[in-house]
Design a protein around this motif. Structure first.
Motif, PDB file in Angstrom:
ATOM      1  N   SER A   1       0.817  -1.211   0.000  1.00 22.16           N
ATOM      2  CA  SER A   1       0.000   0.000   0.000  1.00 22.16           C
ATOM      3  C   SER A   1       0.852   1.263   0.000  1.00 22.16           C
ATOM      4  N   ASP A   2       2.131   1.155   0.444  1.00 20.15           N
ATOM      5  CA  ASP A   2       2.980   2.341   0.432  1.00 20.15           C
ATOM      6  C   ASP A   2       3.387   2.749  -0.980  1.00 20.15           C
ATOM      7  N   SER A   3       3.093   1.902  -1.969  1.00 23.08           N
ATOM      8  CA  SER A   3       3.410   2.248  -3.358  1.00 23.08           C
ATOM      9  C   SER A   3       2.259   2.954  -4.064  1.00 23.08           C
ATOM     10  N   LEU A   4       1.137   3.135  -3.383  1.00 19.94           N
ATOM     11  CA  LEU A   4      -0.029   3.752  -3.997  1.00 19.94           C
ATOM     12  C   LEU A   4       0.232   5.218  -4.342  1.00 19.94           C
ATOM     13  N   THR A   5      -0.145   5.584  -5.562  1.00 22.35           N
ATOM     14  CA  THR A   5      -0.044   6.966  -6.020  1.00 22.35           C
ATOM     15  C   THR A   5      -1.346   7.328  -6.728  1.00 22.35           C
ATOM     16  N   PRO A   6      -1.990   8.427  -6.359  1.00 18.73           N
ATOM     17  CA  PRO A   6      -3.220   8.810  -7.061  1.00 18.73           C
ATOM     18  C   PRO A   6      -2.959   9.113  -8.536  1.00 18.73           C
ATOM     19  N   MET A   7      -3.895   8.744  -9.376  1.00 21.22           N
ATOM     20  CA  MET A   7      -3.829   9.085 -10.793  1.00 21.22           C
ATOM     21  C   MET A   7      -5.250   9.284 -11.303  1.00 21.22           C
ATOM     22  N   THR A   8      -5.372   9.890 -12.468  1.00 18.87           N
ATOM     23  CA  THR A   8      -6.672  10.098 -13.102  1.00 18.87           C
ATOM     24  C   THR A   8      -6.771   9.206 -14.329  1.00 18.87           C
ATOM     25  N   PHE A   9      -7.819   8.387 -14.352  1.00 21.47           N
ATOM     26  CA  PHE A   9      -8.064   7.504 -15.491  1.00 21.47           C
ATOM     27  C   PHE A   9      -9.157   8.095 -16.364  1.00 21.47           C
ATOM     28  N   THR A  10      -8.951   8.059 -17.674  1.00 25.28           N
ATOM     29  CA  THR A  10      -9.918   8.617 -18.617  1.00 25.28           C
ATOM     30  C   THR A  10     -10.449   7.523 -19.527  1.00 25.28           C
ATOM     31  N   GLY A  11     -11.747   7.300 -19.450  1.00 25.93           N
ATOM     32  CA  GLY A  11     -12.412   6.360 -20.344  1.00 25.93           C
ATOM     33  C   GLY A  11     -13.098   7.102 -21.476  1.00 25.93           C
ATOM     34  N   ALA A  12     -14.005   6.417 -22.142  1.00 23.32           N
ATOM     35  CA  ALA A  12     -14.672   7.013 -23.296  1.00 23.32           C
ATOM     36  C   ALA A  12     -15.640   8.122 -22.906  1.00 23.32           C
ATOM     37  N   HIS A  13     -16.141   8.091 -21.663  1.00 24.42           N
ATOM     38  CA  HIS A  13     -17.203   9.014 -21.276  1.00 24.42           C
ATOM     39  C   HIS A  13     -16.803  10.033 -20.218  1.00 24.42           C
ATOM     40  N   ASN A  14     -15.802   9.708 -19.403  1.00 17.90           N
ATOM     41  CA  ASN A  14     -15.446  10.632 -18.328  1.00 17.90           C
ATOM     42  C   ASN A  14     -14.082  10.252 -17.757  1.00 17.90           C
ATOM     43  N   SER A  15     -13.600  11.076 -16.857  1.00 19.17           N
ATOM     44  CA  SER A  15     -12.378  10.795 -16.106  1.00 19.17           C
ATOM     45  C   SER A  15     -12.736  10.569 -14.644  1.00 19.17           C
ATOM     46  N   ALA A  16     -11.940   9.759 -13.963  1.00 18.56           N
ATOM     47  CA  ALA A  16     -12.220   9.443 -12.566  1.00 18.56           C
ATOM     48  C   ALA A  16     -10.922   9.171 -11.828  1.00 18.56           C
ATOM     49  N   ALA A  17     -10.975   9.300 -10.517  1.00 19.68           N
ATOM     50  CA  ALA A  17      -9.811   9.080  -9.669  1.00 19.68           C
ATOM     51  C   ALA A  17      -9.526   7.597  -9.534  1.00 19.68           C
ATOM     52  N   GLY A  18      -8.293   7.216  -9.799  1.00 23.90           N
ATOM     53  CA  GLY A  18      -7.818   5.856  -9.579  1.00 23.90           C
ATOM     54  C   GLY A  18      -6.467   5.904  -8.907  1.00 23.90           C
ATOM     55  N   PHE A  19      -5.751   4.792  -8.951  1.00 28.04           N
ATOM     56  CA  PHE A  19      -4.446   4.722  -8.309  1.00 28.04           C
ATOM     57  C   PHE A  19      -3.484   3.914  -9.160  1.00 28.04           C
ATOM     58  N   GLU A  20      -2.223   4.247  -9.034  1.00 23.53           N
ATOM     59  CA  GLU A  20      -1.133   3.414  -9.508  1.00 23.53           C
ATOM     60  C   GLU A  20      -0.478   2.755  -8.304  1.00 23.53           C
ATOM     61  N   ALA A  21       0.106   1.595  -8.515  1.00 23.09           N
ATOM     62  CA  ALA A  21       0.867   0.909  -7.476  1.00 23.09           C
ATOM     63  C   ALA A  21       1.950   0.093  -8.167  1.00 23.09           C
ATOM     64  N   THR A  22       2.819  -0.519  -7.364  1.00 24.01           N
ATOM     65  CA  THR A  22       3.937  -1.291  -7.909  1.00 24.01           C
ATOM     66  C   THR A  22       3.993  -2.660  -7.260  1.00 24.01           C
ATOM     67  N   LEU A  23       4.098  -3.691  -8.110  1.00 26.23           N
ATOM     68  CA  LEU A  23       4.279  -5.064  -7.651  1.00 26.23           C
ATOM     69  C   LEU A  23       5.731  -5.467  -7.887  1.00 26.23           C
ATOM     70  N   PRO A  24       6.510  -5.719  -6.839  1.00 27.96           N
ATOM     71  CA  PRO A  24       7.894  -6.145  -7.027  1.00 27.96           C
ATOM     72  C   PRO A  24       7.974  -7.640  -7.336  1.00 27.96           C
ATOM     73  N   VAL A  25       8.323  -7.966  -8.554  1.00 27.41           N
ATOM     74  CA  VAL A  25       8.431  -9.361  -8.983  1.00 27.41           C
ATOM     75  C   VAL A  25       9.914  -9.742  -8.975  1.00 27.41           C
TER      76      VAL A  25
END
Length: 261
Positions: free
Chosen positions: A74-98
């Motif tokens: 959860s410490d890798s969470l970063t807010p981002m804005t996702f844009t679909g065909a109809h609108n934009s909304a708040a989402g998140f980016e994160a990182t999975l260490p493989v």
């Protein structure tokens, strides 16, 4: 489509109409071959029709399970804005260490989302699977969520044209007779621009695609084409209220299917 709110595992009592909300944890590569810091997109969306996207609150939990160990990311969470065909909304980016070979089960417990049109909160407990090196470890083990799917086929290399099965659990017990909504990721998100791509197919006529679990809580779906498929069991979690309002606590799983070459 019906959104089912359950007071107990055995009682599917209250139903109301809803649209096809699906929580997504996305990276286009389900089978990485080398160590990597894999970016993840967390989006609450209508992916089959590239429809309306919903604002996410800060997730309550984000972790992965590797060889039985639960690791918080959860410490890798970063807010981002996702844009679909109809609108934009708040989402998140994160990182999975493989790093090592094996299965990586990524789990998201989102903040409940208030759906004004239905007058309820929605919380979709979501799992997705990655595998490095082609070595299976614990893809078919429950992770201990209040409600969850346990795959009965490897969820990261399903053959298009074959079937996928999973068992639905609530409080660790099978849920018979539950309706499972099926979703296809028709417009894959672009990881660089945070936008939806062009949809490859449109939603099916006749409403949501559904399956029903059997007496052991198991459903089977014939996977018709390659890509990412999601399955949601609505209202099967034990929690039915949030902030004094009805809560639909849902189980969601995403799988990856491939054409044979």
């Amino acid at each position: 489509m019906k959104r089912l709110l359950t007071a107990t595992v055995a009682t599917l009592a209250l139903a109301m109409p809803a649209s096809a909300h699906f929580q997504l944890i996305f990276n286009p590569e389900a089978n990485p071959t080398a160590p990597a810091e894999m970016p993840l997109h967390l989006i609450f969306w209508h992916p089959f029709d590239n429809g309306h996207a919903m604002d996410m609150g800060t997730p309550e939990e984000l972790f992965y399970v590797f060889r039985g160990e639960r690791i918080d990311i959860s410490d890798s969470l970063t807010p981002m804005t996702f844009t679909g065909a109809h609108n934009s909304a708040a989402g998140f980016e994160a990182t999975l260490p493989v790093r090592r070979n094996g299965d990586y089960t990524v789990v998201l417990v989102p903040e409940p989302y208030f759906e004004e049109s239905e007058g309820i909160y929605i919380q979709q407990l979501t799992t997705v699977y990655f595998n490095k090196g082609g070595i299976p470890t614990d893809w078919n083990e429950p992770v201990g969520l209040p409600t969850e799917f346990v795959p009965l086929n490897r969820p990261y290399n399903v053959i298009a044209g074959s079937t996928f099965s999973a068992q639905l659990l609530s409080n660790g017990e099978p849920v018979p007779g539950a309706e499972i909504e099926v979703e296809y990721l028709a417009a894959e998100p672009d990881m660089e621009t945070h936008t939806a791509g062009a949809p490859s197919v449109g939603p099916m006529p006749g409403g949501a695609i559904v399956a029903i679990t059997d007496e052991n809580g198991v459903f089977t779906f014939g996977v018709p084409r390659a890509g990412f498929w999601g399955f949601a069991a609505l209202g099967t979690g034990p929690e039915t209220e949030h902030d004094g309002t009805d809560l639909s606590q849902d189980a969601v799983i995403w799988i990856r299917a491939y054409d044979m070459e």
